[in-house]
Write an enzyme that holds these catalytic residues in place. Structure first.
Site, short mmCIF file in Angstrom:
data_model
loop_
_atom_site.label_atom_id
_atom_site.label_comp_id
_atom_site.label_asym_id
_atom_site.label_seq_id
_atom_site.Cartn_x
_atom_site.Cartn_y
_atom_site.Cartn_z
N CYS A 74 55.28 19.61 -42.23
CA CYS A 74 54.20 20.01 -41.33
C CYS A 74 54.74 20.00 -39.91
O CYS A 74 55.88 19.62 -39.66
CB CYS A 74 53.05 19.03 -41.44
N HIS A 126 83.18 42.33 -73.53
CA HIS A 126 82.49 43.28 -74.42
C HIS A 126 82.03 44.51 -73.63
O HIS A 126 80.99 45.09 -73.92
CB HIS A 126 81.31 42.61 -75.11
N LYS A 174 59.14 38.60 -48.65
CA LYS A 174 59.31 37.23 -49.11
C LYS A 174 58.58 37.02 -50.42
O LYS A 174 59.07 36.37 -51.34
CB LYS A 174 58.78 36.26 -48.06
N TRP A 207 51.48 21.81 -43.97
CA TRP A 207 52.04 22.43 -45.18
C TRP A 207 51.65 21.49 -46.29
O TRP A 207 52.17 20.39 -46.42
CB TRP A 207 53.57 22.54 -45.07
N GLU A 244 71.04 41.15 -52.58
CA GLU A 244 69.78 41.35 -51.84
C GLU A 244 69.95 41.30 -50.33
O GLU A 244 69.19 41.94 -49.60
CB GLU A 244 68.72 40.36 -52.31
N GLU A 291 72.49 33.85 -59.99
CA GLU A 291 71.93 33.61 -58.65
C GLU A 291 72.90 34.06 -57.56
O GLU A 291 72.51 34.66 -56.56
CB GLU A 291 71.55 32.14 -58.48
N ASN A 327 53.65 13.87 -40.51
CA ASN A 327 54.52 14.83 -41.21
C ASN A 327 55.46 14.02 -42.10
O ASN A 327 56.16 13.13 -41.62
CB ASN A 327 55.37 15.65 -40.23
N GLY A 328 55.43 14.28 -43.39
CA GLY A 328 56.28 13.52 -44.31
C GLY A 328 55.56 13.27 -45.63
O GLY A 328 54.54 13.90 -45.91
N ARG A 332 56.43 25.75 -39.66
CA ARG A 332 56.59 24.54 -40.46
C ARG A 332 55.43 24.37 -41.45
O ARG A 332 55.52 23.53 -42.35
CB ARG A 332 56.67 23.30 -39.57
N LYS A 335 71.96 36.89 -54.64
CA LYS A 335 72.05 36.62 -53.20
C LYS A 335 72.90 37.68 -52.50
O LYS A 335 72.54 38.24 -51.48
CB LYS A 335 72.62 35.22 -52.93
#
Ligand code: AGP
Length: 609
Positions: A2, A504, A604, A75, A488, A481, A101-102, A28, A485
């Site tokens: 946050c 193959h 996103k 958040w 994209e 992955e 925040n935490g 945040r 990356k």
């Protein structure tokens, strides 16, 4: 993750400043917002769910009296993004108000303790317990000042926190305290400020004082006093001048959000180790009892599911089916049934293909479980049980920190399943659990020791027309992955296969100098992996290996290599081995002069099917 901000001003109203500063911290978290100020010993508070502009339009966040105040943009981690869970949170009397925040890990037992002695809680958050703990201290020690009572109260907290407290009984002061979560002070002629991050006060002052772990700070019109929470001993610390532009500040000095988020992974991985046991247990119980389990997701989240299918099988002997969400209806739409369980994985919780697969499963009475980064997202609302991975907002389109956090959560679920099913020895379970705890530090050391090398490798191969990414076993997911990356954000055509598959067909593409990235985690596939490397080398490929420190055999076969600390269990290997692949994609993109944060043709969260 946050954003908190507040101030003690010599002149002027605090609320408008808190409002505009929270706007600069909105990256945040943007689930809810709240401001509280004091004037003449009375506290004024406004808060609601929604983005700052929406809430401001509804209730005018500038319109609170007083030159002292605190604010928060949220958040959600504990408790859905609702008004009742928005910060600031108060004690029973409303005279002590806190922003935080935490993550307070032991909030449940502290809450029970407070309720047993008569405190009334109104929210589902972990934060509210802080206000009641301070209230309890103050009522037992009215002679002590707030900084003393706050210090004693926070000593009871396990987890991470940056908090700010105001009290109607101490109208001209703000008390802050920090353990792990970021907290920085700003100093100017007209006042003193606290914030989660420098961007909040940079337009006002570039004089910053960094608060360290285990410190409590008293802010007043005369400035700031820092003390150690442990014994209230004084700490002197002069302000530093920060020469950042506001835009740079939001990225904390990083040139791009993607690089900032790659570097945030030690912190976000630590957060995943603080998830609420209750939900991890619940989800692993559903998986344990399931007749069949589908792991459903798109893109990077699908790669986390693919890796999880190896974890669940190897640790708990639970067969699971990783499925691309966009193919779920065609592939399983007819067979999914009341005995099926779907674990849907989506960092945004809003990906249309994944939600469509979930809807299809629900229509056939299957059980739907969710793993997401966005509390309050659609996936959290349609899941029977869900777990929030607590990575904080991810601004860069390319998923990085959310991928490794997903893997950490899935590994924890696999470990719990393995405990329930007793399929592997206690020693092996303890070893994997111990390594999972160490992963944040391991990832930290990979970034520190290998980033410069990866930058050089990216420069060497940035002109390549095509890249191969190969791995065996669980490293197949890591290879996929790495490919995604690079494709994209660098727009480099890339191919990924289980290394055994390459001969193959795909091997026909190999020609002199074509870069082939091998993911060389130590596991049972070693022998065959070495022969795959030799096959590629024999056809002139340039071998780039991500390997374990001291792996001389594969080093000798590689044109370039990146080292990962040794002793990482194969089922956890996608987490540390993904880091060099994220950095490789990032630096190849820079070499090509492109912005890694905003790749063309991508968003996103893909909310269209
Ligand atoms: C990954 O870098 C991409 N942003 C994309 O593939 C993403 O993983 C995919 O769209 C799934 O998103 P989700 O996790 O929010 O559902």
């Amino acid at each position: 993750m946050c954003g908190i901000f507040g101030c003690v001003l010599k002149e002027g109203l605090a609320a408008p400043l808190i409002h505009s500063s929270l706007k600069r911290l909105e990256y945040r978290g943007y689930d809810s917002v709240g401001v509280a100020t004091i004037r003449d010993g009375k506290i004024y508070l406004k808060k609601d769910k929604g983005k700052i502009d929406e809430v401001h339009r509804l209730m005018n966040l500038d319109d609170l009296p007083g030159n002292v105040g605190i604010g928060h943009t949220r958040w959600a981690t504990h408790g859905a993004p609702l008004k009742v869970n928005a910060h600031p949170h108060s004690d029973c009397s409303g005279e002590i108000v806190v922003v935080h925040n935490g993550i307070i890990e032991n909030f449940s037992e502290l809450k029970l303790e407070m309720e047993n002695i008569g405190h009334n809680f109104v929210s589902k958050t972990d934060t509210e317990v802080i206000a009641h703990l301070i209230e309890e201290r103050v009522s037992k020690n009215p002679e002590l000042d707030l900084v003393n009572n706050v210090s004693e109260a926070v000593k009871r907290l396990d987890g991470s926190y940056a908090i700010a407290v105001i009290s109607s009984k101490m109208a001209s002061k703000v008390i802050c305290a920090r353990k792990e979560s970021p907290l920085v002070l700003g100093v100017s002629e007209n006042g003193v400020y606290f914030a989660s991050d420098i961007p909040a006060f940079l337009p006002i002052t570039n004089k910053a004082v960094f608060v360290e772990d285990g410190e409590v700070v008293e802010l007043s019109a005369t400035g700031y006093v820092i003390r150690k929470i442990e014994d209230l001993s004084l700490v002197t610390r002069e302000p530093k001048t920060v020469d950042w532009s506001p835009e740079m500040a939001v990225k904390q000095g990083y040139p791009h959000f993607m690089l900032k988020e790659i570097h945030e992974q030690p912190l976000t991985l630590r957060n995943t180790l603080r998830l609420q046991e209750h939900y991890l247990d619940l989800i692993s119980t559903f998986l344990d009892r399931a007749q069949e389990v589908f792991l459903v997701a798109c893109g990077t989240s699908y790669h986390a599911c693919l890796a999880a299918s190896y974890m669940f099988s190897k640790l708990a002997f639970l067969p699971t089916y990783p499925v691309y969400s966009s193919e779920f209806l065609e592939q399983h739409g007819k067979s999914v049934n009341i005995d099926s369980t779907i674990l849907a994985v989506s960092q945004s919780g809003e990906t249309a293909d994944t939600l469509a697969a979930v809807t299809c499963a629900q229509q056939r009475a299957a059980t739907v479980l969710g793993l997401t980064n966005v509390i309050g997202s659609t996936l959290t609302r349609v899941s029977r049980v869900y777990i929030g991975q607590q990575s904080g907002p991810e601004i860069g389109v390319a998923a990085t920190k959310t991928f490794t956090s997903q893997l950490s959560v899935l590994a924890q679920l696999a470990l719990r399943l393995s405990k329930k099913r007793g399929k592997i020895s206690q020693d092996e379970m303890d070893f994997i659990a111990e390594r999972l705890e160490r992963l944040p530090d391991i990832v930290e050391s990979i970034i520190q020791t290998q980033e410069a090398k990866i930058k050089r490798i990216a420069k060497k191969y940035e002109g390549s027309q095509i890249f191969f990414f190969l791995g065996r076993g669980i490293s197949t997911a890591t290879a996929y992955e790495g490919r995604l990356k690079l494709m994209e954000i660098a727009y480099v055509p890339s191919i990924a296969f289980p290394a055994g598959e390459s001969k193959h067909g795909p091997i026909s593409l190999i020609e002199k100098g074509l870069p082939v990235v091998f993911i060389c985690a130590r596991d049972g596939t070693r022998k065959t992996l070495v022969s795959n490397i030799l096959e590629m080398k024999a056809r002139g490929a340039s071998i780039i290996s991500i390997l374990e420190e001291g792996d001389e055999e594969i080093k000798a076969l590689s044109d370039d290599y990146v080292e990962v600390p040794k002793g990482i269990p194969e089922v956890l290997s996608p987490i540390p081995f993904a880091i060099p692949l994220q950095l490789l994609a990032y630096y190849v993109t820079l070499e090509k002069g492109q912005n890694p944060d905003t790749p063309r043709n991508l968003a996103k969260s893909v909310t269209v099917k």
